[in-house]
Motif scaffolding. Sequence first.
Motif, short mmCIF file in Angstrom:
data_model
loop_
_atom_site.label_atom_id
_atom_site.label_comp_id
_atom_site.label_asym_id
_atom_site.label_seq_id
_atom_site.Cartn_x
_atom_site.Cartn_y
_atom_site.Cartn_z
N THR A 128 38.31 39.51 41.24
CA THR A 128 37.20 38.83 40.57
C THR A 128 35.88 39.55 40.84
OG1 THR A 128 38.35 36.71 40.71
CG2 THR A 128 35.97 36.65 40.34
N MET A 129 35.65 39.97 42.07
CA MET A 129 34.43 40.71 42.40
C MET A 129 34.35 42.02 41.64
SD MET A 129 32.56 39.05 44.70
CE MET A 129 31.61 40.30 45.61
N HIS A 130 35.48 42.66 41.41
CA HIS A 130 35.49 43.96 40.75
C HIS A 130 35.13 43.87 39.27
CE1 HIS A 130 37.82 46.67 43.76
NE2 HIS A 130 37.02 45.83 44.38
N ARG A 131 35.20 42.70 38.67
CA ARG A 131 34.89 42.56 37.25
C ARG A 131 33.40 42.78 36.97
NH1 ARG A 131 38.40 37.83 34.41
NH2 ARG A 131 37.27 38.71 32.64
N ARG A 132 32.58 42.89 38.00
CA ARG A 132 31.13 43.00 37.81
C ARG A 132 30.69 44.39 37.36
NH1 ARG A 132 28.66 39.94 43.16
NH2 ARG A 132 29.83 37.98 42.93
N GLU A 133 31.56 45.36 37.39
CA GLU A 133 31.16 46.74 37.16
C GLU A 133 30.75 47.03 35.72
OE1 GLU A 133 35.41 48.98 36.44
OE2 GLU A 133 34.87 48.45 38.49
N ASP A 134 29.93 48.10 35.54
CA ASP A 134 29.54 48.60 34.22
C ASP A 134 30.65 49.53 33.73
OD1 ASP A 134 28.55 50.20 32.13
OD2 ASP A 134 26.51 50.15 32.91
N SER B 167 36.81 44.41 31.08
CA SER B 167 36.65 43.58 32.28
C SER B 167 37.98 42.97 32.70
CB SER B 167 35.60 42.49 32.04
OG SER B 167 36.03 41.61 31.01
N ASP B 168 38.77 42.52 31.71
CA ASP B 168 40.09 41.99 32.05
C ASP B 168 41.01 43.08 32.59
OD1 ASP B 168 39.43 39.44 31.34
OD2 ASP B 168 40.34 39.54 29.35
N ARG B 169 40.91 44.26 32.02
CA ARG B 169 41.74 45.36 32.50
C ARG B 169 41.35 45.76 33.91
NH1 ARG B 169 41.24 49.90 28.24
NH2 ARG B 169 42.79 50.90 29.57
N THR B 170 40.05 45.68 34.22
CA THR B 170 39.61 45.94 35.59
C THR B 170 40.20 44.89 36.53
OG1 THR B 170 37.56 46.99 34.88
CG2 THR B 170 37.61 46.10 37.12
N TYR B 171 40.14 43.64 36.11
CA TYR B 171 40.65 42.54 36.93
C TYR B 171 42.15 42.70 37.20
CZ TYR B 171 42.35 37.80 37.93
OH TYR B 171 42.97 36.71 38.47
N PHE B 172 42.94 42.86 36.15
CA PHE B 172 44.39 42.96 36.33
C PHE B 172 44.78 44.30 36.97
CE2 PHE B 172 44.24 39.74 32.89
CZ PHE B 172 44.91 38.73 33.56
N GLY B 173 44.03 45.36 36.64
CA GLY B 173 44.30 46.65 37.27
C GLY B 173 44.05 46.61 38.76
N THR B 174 43.00 45.88 39.18
CA THR B 174 42.73 45.73 40.60
C THR B 174 43.84 44.95 41.28
OG1 THR B 174 40.34 45.83 40.21
CG2 THR B 174 41.08 44.85 42.29
N LEU B 175 44.26 43.86 40.68
CA LEU B 175 45.36 43.09 41.25
C LEU B 175 46.61 43.95 41.43
CD1 LEU B 175 45.28 39.60 39.47
CD2 LEU B 175 44.74 40.11 41.86
N ALA B 176 46.83 44.88 40.50
CA ALA B 176 48.04 45.70 40.53
C ALA B 176 48.06 46.67 41.71
CB ALA B 176 48.19 46.48 39.22
N VAL B 177 46.88 47.04 42.22
CA VAL B 177 46.85 48.02 43.31
C VAL B 177 46.41 47.42 44.64
CG1 VAL B 177 46.56 50.02 41.81
CG2 VAL B 177 44.54 48.81 42.64
N VAL B 178 46.34 46.11 44.72
CA VAL B 178 46.15 45.45 46.01
C VAL B 178 47.53 45.36 46.68
CG1 VAL B 178 45.56 43.27 47.13
CG2 VAL B 178 44.08 44.19 45.34
N GLY B 179 47.56 45.59 47.97
CA GLY B 179 48.84 45.67 48.69
C GLY B 179 49.58 44.35 48.79
#
Length: 280
Positions: free
Chosen positions: A174-180, A149-161
Amino acid sequence: MIQAGYLTVRGALAYVEQSGSGRPVLCLHTAGQSGVQWRQTTERLAGLGYRVIVPDLPGHGRSEPATGGPVRDLGDYAQWCLELLELLDVHEPFVVGCSIGGKIALDVGVRAGEGLAGVVAMAADARNSRTSVSGLRRELEDAAAPSRSDRTYFGTLAVVGRSVPPERAELIATMHRREDPLVSTSDLLGWATHDLRASVHRIACPTHLVVGDDDLWLDVADVVWTAQQIPHGAVTVLEGIGHYPMEEIEDFADLLHGWLVELAVGRTATSGHGSTRAEE
């Protein structure tokens, strides 16, 4: 007003939101996510004269899992989308997607022949060259990814423009952390292995590929190449935008509306070839 309900597709309940009337637009979410990614687009796009259809893919959001377990073949999702459109009695829709949704949109375009009004494929190409399949397979084991979940969070931040305000980037991550994790990893395996290079030339409808120049998960050259293989293909490069245009760009519905209008004009044209262009 958004209307929501469940339909049985391939033996499992699928959650689908619909809004508006007019030319139908099927909107597809990214890996592991759900239709909530389109929450800031749906009603505005409906107000511009479209019937907006936003499903949660099998195993995502409020939809039940696929009967065979998490999906690793994006072609299965493409066929699922076509069956959903048939159940909804939808004809000649636009198909819009991002990331795996973008690649699914391209696959739907291949399968649908002249049955689509157009495709907008964001953050997608014919064959992703930047994702480690072996690394993703390791992540299918819980012990290999204890902080997913943390990797999803930080990984998402890394690819936001870089043009996205920090508070908006924080909300997206934060919204993306909800995934399975199992579903999202299976999705990404599908994204990394699904190869459309030999078939994208069969997409008959006007097609617009979109890529952010801050998207670390794609090579812009691969997206341009994909657009060039499609008879009526074009590409837009978004400056300062990353992997999630519909979440990163304020008033995205208006931008999408402009692309859809261009696709509709292209569909009515009796001649002409695909073009490649870059826009901010």
